[in-house]
Design an enzyme around this catalytic site. Structure first.
Site, short mmCIF file in Angstrom:
data_model
loop_
_atom_site.label_atom_id
_atom_site.label_comp_id
_atom_site.label_asym_id
_atom_site.label_seq_id
_atom_site.Cartn_x
_atom_site.Cartn_y
_atom_site.Cartn_z
N LYS A 79 0.85 -1.21 0.00
CA LYS A 79 0.00 0.00 0.00
C LYS A 79 0.88 1.25 0.00
CE LYS A 79 -3.87 2.08 2.57
NZ LYS A 79 -4.76 1.98 3.75
N SER A 159 -9.75 2.11 2.60
CA SER A 159 -8.82 2.81 1.74
C SER A 159 -7.77 1.90 1.09
CB SER A 159 -8.08 3.91 2.52
OG SER A 159 -7.28 3.32 3.53
N SER A 183 -10.20 0.01 6.93
CA SER A 183 -9.60 0.06 5.59
C SER A 183 -8.92 -1.20 5.11
CB SER A 183 -8.60 1.21 5.51
OG SER A 183 -9.28 2.39 5.25
#
Ligand code: GLN
Length: 491
Positions: A79, A159, A183
């Site tokens: 990420k 996210s 997330s």
């Protein structure tokens, strides 16, 4: 070669160890698949093929000598919130565009130490603020899943949506995510993948771009519960560089997968049955209860009475911490700078140009709830609610060993469907924020498909430091559901 990309991480690691496939072959296949998919899915924000192949080559050398760690030669997606030395780490924000950290996050360092190979950075909601992956500076990520009755693009959740999409589309064997309010778990639920976070402090936050420090939990997204356990094990451990890192020893999480759940007491909280929840979610939840009962668990109805205050409290505490954390982006030290006539106008210009609308909203809310006169009414009260939420769980865990809930109140929704309505977007986190406020381990496991053929997830929450029960119960759900559906390839 593309078949090999659909293996579990566990099986891929075994094939690498047995020298049935080389790390370079695997890395080349993953890179080619990821780069070919990116125009359609937009899951990746940065590649560094040279680095990927160099790491794979080094893995092959170690494997050739019979050496290597638990993840030796396995390509993983990272990420864009994790600092990877020398690779653009922008938190999907224009304010950090082009920032190449001169250091490595502890979590990624640990993964490389186990032999994992960097595949690419994954796109996310800007600064991890969101539930749909639509606010990245690199554009929205598209879910590999489509509804049976329409080809309209769906969000992968957020996210950590780029990570979830990459794992769901068999482009990476696993990925890192971060979970501040859901997330990891919500995108996992939206993409038919497994997403887990450990107890607060299990994974170091050092080198992870900060959103809300007391809520931020790094963790993995994977295709199986076992893979998630292997990854969380590799990512966890005490780190002197993070003052909130747990000093406790990390148990063998993967060994808990497959462990009998007979006799476990499973709590079903009545407050998680909310108005307007789609029937498919009610159904999968009831099914989950039944599966665990059949596996020998005792089902107990419980109450977590302060649940309804969790979302409002989260949306005060998270922006408050974010407004403080994001004050460092002033155009002086990293990323973007838009010069003005003087220092103050340089700050203003830089922040106005660098932060997107949602991030600005959070900063404004955060500074408001922390300002003199409002601090007691908002921030302090939210902290009191947070304590109550923790106490609810502590009381529940006197009676039960784990709590079972749906992961999210809906399946994946269409891109754009909620982007003009922040409250509708925030409601996505209604089942997940409690575990962040209380700092508890929580996992989302795919449990079935809804009427439109879209995946739905179930969440298991356990006591602090008891990730093993979380993985054991998660694996029992995985085994009972037999979930092995994959998005049909269209990209
Ligand atoms: N969707 C939540 C938010 O927007 C949670 C995000 C996260 O966990 N990083 O704040």
């Amino acid at each position: 070669m593309s078949d090999i990309l659909s293996l579990s991480l566990e099986d891929a690691a075994a094939k690498l160890k047995a020298r049935e496939v080389s790390a370079v072959e695997l890395a080349e296949a993953a890179l080619a698949a990821a780069q070919a998919a990116n125009p359609a899915l937009n899951a990746f924000s940065a590649f560094d093929a040279e680095r990927t192949l160099a790491m794979a080559k080094a893995s092959d050398e170690r494997l050739g000598k019979g050496q290597g760690g638990a993840l030796e030669g396995v390509p993983l997606a990272i990420k864009d919130l994790f600092a990877v030395e020398g690779v653009e780490t922008a938190a999907s924000s224009n304010i950090l565009k082009g920032f190449k950290p001169p250091y490595e996050s502890t979590v990624t360092r640990k993964l490389w130490d186990e032999g994992a190979v960097f595949l690419a950075k994954t796109s996310m909601d800007e600064f991890a603020m969101g539930s749909s992956n639509e606010t990245a500076n690199t554009g929205p990520v598209t879910n590999p899943w489509r509804s049976r009755d329409s080809n309209a693009p769906l969000t992968p959740g957020g996210s950590s949506g780029g990570s979830a999409a990459a794992v769901a589309a068999n482009l990476a064997f696993g990925a890192t995510g971060t979970d501040t309010g859901g997330s990891i778990r919500q995108p996992a639920a939206f993409t038919g993948t497994v997403g887990a976070k450990g107890t607060y402090g299990r994974c170091s936050r050092w080198g992870v771009v900060a959103f809300a420090s007391s809520l931020d939990h790094p963790g993995p997204i994977a295709r199986t519960v076992k893979d998630a356990a292997i990854l969380l094990g590799a990512m966890s451990g005490h780190d002197a560089k993070d003052s909130t890192s747990l000093p406790e020893k990390v148990p063998d999480f993967a060994a808990a997968v497959g462990r009998s759940v007979r006799g476990l007491r499973i709590g079903v909280p009545k407050e998680y049955r909310i108005d307007g929840m789609p029937a498919g979610i009610e159904k999968v939840w009831a099914q989950g209860v039944d599966w665990l009962k059949q596996a020998g668990c005792e089902i107990v109805d419980i109450s977590l009475p302060h649940t309804k205050y969790a979302l409002p409290a989260y949306y005060i505490i998270a922006p408050a911490e974010a407004s403080s954390n994001l004050a460092r982006y002033d155009g002086m030290r990293y990323g973007l700078r838009v010069d003005g006539e003087d220092l103050l106008s340089t700050y203003e210009n830089t922040r106005a140009a660098g932060f997107g609308a949602e991030v600005r909203r959070r900063i404004l809310i955060g500074t408001y709830v922390l300002s003199a006169g409002y601090y007691d009414a908002y921030y302090l009260r939210a902290l009191k609610v947070r304590r109550r939420i923790l106490q609810d769980f502590e009381a529940a865990f006197e009676k039960v060993d784990a709590v079972l809930t749906p992961s999210a109140p809906s399946a994946a929704f269409e891109t754009g469907a909620k982007s003009d309505d922040p409250i509708a977007m925030y409601l996505n986190d209604v089942f997940t924020v409690t575990a962040n406020l209380a700092g508890l381990p929580a996992i989302s496991v795919p449990a079935g498909l809804d009427g439109r053929g879209l995946p739905l997830g179930l969440q298991v929450i356990t006591r602090a430091l008891d990730e093993e029960t979380m993985f054991a119960a998660g694996a029992a759900l995985e085994a009972a559901s037999g979930f092995d559906a994959r998005a049909e390839k269209w990209w």
